[in-house]
Design a protein around this motif. Structure first.
Motif, PDB file in Angstrom:
ATOM      1  N   SER A  28       0.853  -1.173   0.000  1.00 45.67           N
ATOM      2  CA  SER A  28       0.000   0.000   0.000  1.00 45.67           C
ATOM      3  C   SER A  28       0.895   1.231   0.000  1.00 45.67           C
ATOM      4  N   LEU A  29       0.371   2.376  -0.430  1.00 42.44           N
ATOM      5  CA  LEU A  29       1.214   3.512  -0.775  1.00 42.44           C
ATOM      6  C   LEU A  29       2.041   4.029   0.402  1.00 42.44           C
ATOM      7  N   VAL A  30       1.428   4.233   1.560  1.00 47.95           N
ATOM      8  CA  VAL A  30       2.195   4.768   2.694  1.00 47.95           C
ATOM      9  C   VAL A  30       3.284   3.785   3.105  1.00 47.95           C
ATOM     10  N   GLU A  31       2.981   2.491   3.067  1.00 49.83           N
ATOM     11  CA  GLU A  31       3.992   1.480   3.381  1.00 49.83           C
ATOM     12  C   GLU A  31       5.115   1.493   2.349  1.00 49.83           C
ATOM     13  N   ALA A  32       4.777   1.690   1.090  1.00 55.91           N
ATOM     14  CA  ALA A  32       5.795   1.751   0.045  1.00 55.91           C
ATOM     15  C   ALA A  32       6.707   2.955   0.241  1.00 55.91           C
ATOM     16  N   VAL A  33       6.122   4.089   0.609  1.00 53.67           N
ATOM     17  CA  VAL A  33       6.929   5.274   0.889  1.00 53.67           C
ATOM     18  C   VAL A  33       7.846   5.016   2.076  1.00 53.67           C
ATOM     19  N   ALA A  34       7.339   4.350   3.086  1.00 53.15           N
ATOM     20  CA  ALA A  34       8.151   4.036   4.261  1.00 53.15           C
ATOM     21  C   ALA A  34       9.334   3.149   3.901  1.00 53.15           C
ATOM     22  N   GLN A  35       9.131   2.239   2.964  1.00 54.60           N
ATOM     23  CA  GLN A  35      10.238   1.396   2.484  1.00 54.60           C
ATOM     24  C   GLN A  35      11.302   2.253   1.815  1.00 54.60           C
ATOM     25  N   SER A  36      10.874   3.254   1.069  1.00 55.27           N
ATOM     26  CA  SER A  36      11.801   4.113   0.341  1.00 55.27           C
ATOM     27  C   SER A  36      12.488   5.136   1.236  1.00 55.27           C
ATOM     28  N   LEU A  37      11.793   5.548   2.312  1.00 57.18           N
ATOM     29  CA  LEU A  37      12.297   6.609   3.198  1.00 57.18           C
ATOM     30  C   LEU A  37      12.283   6.121   4.648  1.00 57.18           C
ATOM     31  N   PRO A  38      13.055   5.091   4.963  1.00 52.54           N
ATOM     32  CA  PRO A  38      12.971   4.484   6.301  1.00 52.54           C
ATOM     33  C   PRO A  38      13.442   5.386   7.432  1.00 52.54           C
ATOM     34  N   ASP A  39      14.216   6.424   7.120  1.00 51.75           N
ATOM     35  CA  ASP A  39      14.753   7.296   8.168  1.00 51.75           C
ATOM     36  C   ASP A  39      13.838   8.471   8.506  1.00 51.75           C
ATOM     37  N   HIS A  40      12.658   8.503   7.895  1.00 46.05           N
ATOM     38  CA  HIS A  40      11.721   9.598   8.146  1.00 46.05           C
ATOM     39  C   HIS A  40      10.504   9.093   8.907  1.00 46.05           C
ATOM     40  N   PRO A  41       9.829   9.972   9.656  1.00 45.67           N
ATOM     41  CA  PRO A  41       8.673   9.556  10.451  1.00 45.67           C
ATOM     42  C   PRO A  41       7.406   9.408   9.609  1.00 45.67           C
ATOM     43  N   LEU A  42       6.375   8.891  10.266  1.00 41.56           N
ATOM     44  CA  LEU A  42       5.117   8.601   9.585  1.00 41.56           C
ATOM     45  C   LEU A  42       4.509   9.833   8.932  1.00 41.56           C
ATOM     46  N   ASP A  43       4.587  10.996   9.590  1.00 44.88           N
ATOM     47  CA  ASP A  43       3.940  12.169   8.994  1.00 44.88           C
ATOM     48  C   ASP A  43       4.587  12.556   7.664  1.00 44.88           C
ATOM     49  N   ILE A  44       5.906  12.347   7.539  1.00 47.58           N
ATOM     50  CA  ILE A  44       6.579  12.597   6.259  1.00 47.58           C
ATOM     51  C   ILE A  44       6.140  11.566   5.231  1.00 47.58           C
ATOM     52  N   HIS A  45       6.035  10.312   5.655  1.00 40.69           N
ATOM     53  CA  HIS A  45       5.564   9.269   4.729  1.00 40.69           C
ATOM     54  C   HIS A  45       4.181   9.623   4.189  1.00 40.69           C
ATOM     55  N   GLU A  46       3.315  10.099   5.054  1.00 41.52           N
ATOM     56  CA  GLU A  46       1.958  10.438   4.626  1.00 41.52           C
ATOM     57  C   GLU A  46       1.948  11.640   3.695  1.00 41.52           C
ATOM     58  N   GLN A  47       2.802  12.621   3.966  1.00 40.50           N
ATOM     59  CA  GLN A  47       2.887  13.777   3.073  1.00 40.50           C
ATOM     60  C   GLN A  47       3.400  13.369   1.693  1.00 40.50           C
ATOM     61  N   VAL A  48       4.450  12.567   1.679  1.00 41.69           N
ATOM     62  CA  VAL A  48       5.001  12.110   0.396  1.00 41.69           C
ATOM     63  C   VAL A  48       3.961  11.293  -0.357  1.00 41.69           C
ATOM     64  N   ALA A  49       3.234  10.442   0.353  1.00 46.11           N
ATOM     65  CA  ALA A  49       2.213   9.612  -0.296  1.00 46.11           C
ATOM     66  C   ALA A  49       1.142  10.483  -0.956  1.00 46.11           C
ATOM     67  N   GLU A  50       0.728  11.536  -0.275  1.00 45.56           N
ATOM     68  CA  GLU A  50      -0.307  12.403  -0.840  1.00 45.56           C
ATOM     69  C   GLU A  50       0.205  13.116  -2.094  1.00 45.56           C
ATOM     70  N   HIS A  51       1.425  13.608  -2.042  1.00 42.63           N
ATOM     71  CA  HIS A  51       1.979  14.288  -3.215  1.00 42.63           C
ATOM     72  C   HIS A  51       2.310  13.280  -4.325  1.00 42.63           C
ATOM     73  N   TYR A  52       2.619  12.049  -3.956  1.00 43.08           N
ATOM     74  CA  TYR A  52       2.826  11.004  -4.964  1.00 43.08           C
ATOM     75  C   TYR A  52       1.543  10.805  -5.778  1.00 43.08           C
ATOM     76  N   LYS A  53       0.411  10.732  -5.100  1.00 36.93           N
ATOM     77  CA  LYS A  53      -0.860  10.555  -5.812  1.00 36.93           C
ATOM     78  C   LYS A  53      -1.058  11.670  -6.837  1.00 36.93           C
ATOM     79  N   GLN A  54      -0.799  12.899  -6.410  1.00 34.07           N
ATOM     80  CA  GLN A  54      -0.973  14.030  -7.312  1.00 34.07           C
ATOM     81  C   GLN A  54      -0.004  13.964  -8.485  1.00 34.07           C
ATOM     82  N   ALA A  55       1.246  13.586  -8.195  1.00 35.80           N
ATOM     83  CA  ALA A  55       2.249  13.498  -9.257  1.00 35.80           C
ATOM     84  C   ALA A  55       1.905  12.391 -10.246  1.00 35.80           C
ATOM     85  N   PHE A  56       1.417  11.269  -9.727  1.00 38.27           N
ATOM     86  CA  PHE A  56       1.096  10.160 -10.628  1.00 38.27           C
ATOM     87  C   PHE A  56      -0.118  10.495 -11.488  1.00 38.27           C
TER      88      PHE A  56
END
Length: 226
Positions: free
Chosen positions: A51-79
């Motif tokens: 799932s998207l937030v989990e995938a972001v977490a795999q890519s950015l393991p050194d960042h917290p959940l709130d960053i993962h969620e922000q990246v996931a939201e902008h990923y949706k828009q970019a895609f």
């Protein structure tokens, strides 16, 4: 008694369609917007299928959940922006269209089980003209994502198929782990995002080099003893 219903569930990204370049581009765009360092392609590949937030977490393991969620939201828009671009390309892998037609013609029930959103799945089906080809459709929007067996359990309930007459086909260890957790056949493909050795180690019953061997593979895994 007639022949039992037999179901083949297919992953999308890395199995049916070559989408890696778009996934990486969308991830990098999202990271730029949020202001975090772009992960290398290899890191992005490792999370494809989750799932998207989990995938972001795999890519950015050194960042917290709130960053993962922000990246996931902008990923949706970019895609979505990539998908709507007139030069958008997401090619089917060789043999995809032919094997889907062949298996449908032989009476197999076909379904999709993907880490994509429902919107992404619908776009894939429409873009490639697969309307009516799949009898059961499952995404990470519907409940627990891969490798949890929920999507397969839902597909079995929808179709009335038994686990021993069902096969999951995918390119990642998450597909294989999901299949084994649901006690269905697990077929890996070698051309996707995870290495064949990793698929074998995750419990794949068979790993294909091309789609030419798929019908024989799923037939062997769903054959009725005796």
């Amino acid at each position: 008694m007639g022949d039992p219903l037999r179901l083949v569930l297919l992953d999308i990204d890395g199995t049916l369609v070559d989408s890696l370049h778009n996934i990486v581009q969308a991830m990098h765009t999202a990271c730029d917007v949020v202001g975090v360092t772009r992960p290398p392609e290899a890191c992005v590949r490792r999370g494809i299928g989750l799932s998207l937030v989990e995938a972001v977490a795999q890519s950015l393991p050194d960042h917290p959940l709130d960053i993962h969620e922000q990246v996931a939201e902008h990923y949706k828009q970019a895609f979505m922006a990539l998908r709507s671009s007139p030069d958008h390309q997401e090619h089917l892998f060789p043999g995809t269209r032919e094997i889907i037609a062949e298996m449908a013609g032989q009476g197999w029930l076909l379904g999709l089980a993907t880490g994509k959103s429902r919107r992404g799945l619908d776009s894939f089906v429409e873009r490639h003209g697969f309307e009516g080809c799949f009898v059961t459709l499952h995404t990470a929007d519907d409940g627990p994502g891969k490798p949890h067996p929920s999507m397969i359990h839902q597909a079995l309930a929808n179709t009335g198929c038994e686990p021993h007459h069902t096969v999951m086909v995918g390119d990642t260890t998450f597909d294989i782990q999901m299949a084994r957790a649901a006690r269905v056949g697990a077929v890996g493909v070698s051309w996707g995002n995870h290495a064949p050795d990793d698929l074998w180690r995750s419990g794949a019953h068979i790993v294909l080099e091309t789609f030419d061997g798929l019908t024989a593979a799923v037939s062997s895994l769903t054959a009725t003893p005796g």
